[in-house]
Design an enzyme around this catalytic site. Sequence first.
Site, PDB file in Angstrom:
ATOM      1  CE  LYS A 187      10.684 -36.155 -17.922  1.00 23.09           C
ATOM      2  NZ  LYS A 187      11.443 -37.425 -18.020  1.00 23.09           N
ATOM      3  CB  THR A 244       8.370 -40.034 -17.808  1.00 28.65           C
ATOM      4  OG1 THR A 244       9.062 -39.346 -18.844  1.00 28.65           O
ATOM      5  CG2 THR A 244       9.316 -40.213 -16.645  1.00 28.65           C
TER       6      THR A 244
END
Length: 329
Positions: A187, A244
Amino acid sequence: MQTIGVLGAGAWGTALAFTALEAGRSVRIWAREADVAGSLSRGDGNPAFLPGIDLPAMPASTDLSDMKGADALLSVVPAQFARGVFTELAPHIADGTPILLCSKGIEQSTLSLMTDVLAQTIPQAVPAVLSGPSFAADVARGLPTAVTLACRDRALGDRLMAAIGRPTFRPYWSRDLIGAEVGGAVKNVLAIACGIVEGLQLGKSAHAALISRGFAEMTRLAVAMGGEAQTMAGLCGLGDLVLTCSSVQSRNMSFGKALGEGQSAESILAARNSVTEGVATAPALIELARKHEVQMPICQAVDDILAGRSSLDDAMTALLSRPFTQEGL
């Protein structure tokens, strides 16, 4: 588990130490920087890494031997420095001590996940992984947060959750350590890509498409390495990816946004005192994907940009020129 040791006094390490303290535990912190250790011990907070957050005094030092005797440790050392710290720490760790790995990344030199690095350096420790959608400042302020706590032994997982969990910091148990680690590592690279999209002003549709297709890349790699697809649909996969990739509060997304706006990687990193894990993870991630014969075109594009093999425009053109295919592939 009354005594919790925390390795690393950056923003996330400090936030987790405060969470454990608020959960009623005795906390010891190891900091690399003497000034950070002194500030935390005096009750002056952590202005270097977590500015604007009032914190009570928490014992901190630069001596790893102070971790001896802790009932459990939380490792928040950046991935590329973990091996050195673990090697120095090993003589002070008793057999069966749980070490909860809270950093997200892949070791560049060996392509190892942090559980592998731990097994090689402190084999007497019991590995666990903490990962999920969580900004350090939110956690330190007591804002509601949920994360994955992966541990093979459910009973140990329950004890760890009880040790650090609070009403506003909610760990959910999983047995899938590999999935939790892969989600946390991938991620960060995808967040750089999303930041580039933001910096280039390519629109929210492109942003949503990148998250969705990035999630497919993340899941493919996790499953190829022995993780579970179900894990990737949870907090440490999709949840962490959405957070994120959706806020410039993320160091990785803000890095990508600055790249998209025309700044150089070198100048962005030089202005920071915190590690942007996705930058170091990208080349290791691509090598790992090749090893497992997994296609990760978005992550490959990020690595090409960071390595100077491709311009932003060329990387975008290459992604948009890929053949049409079935969703899920």
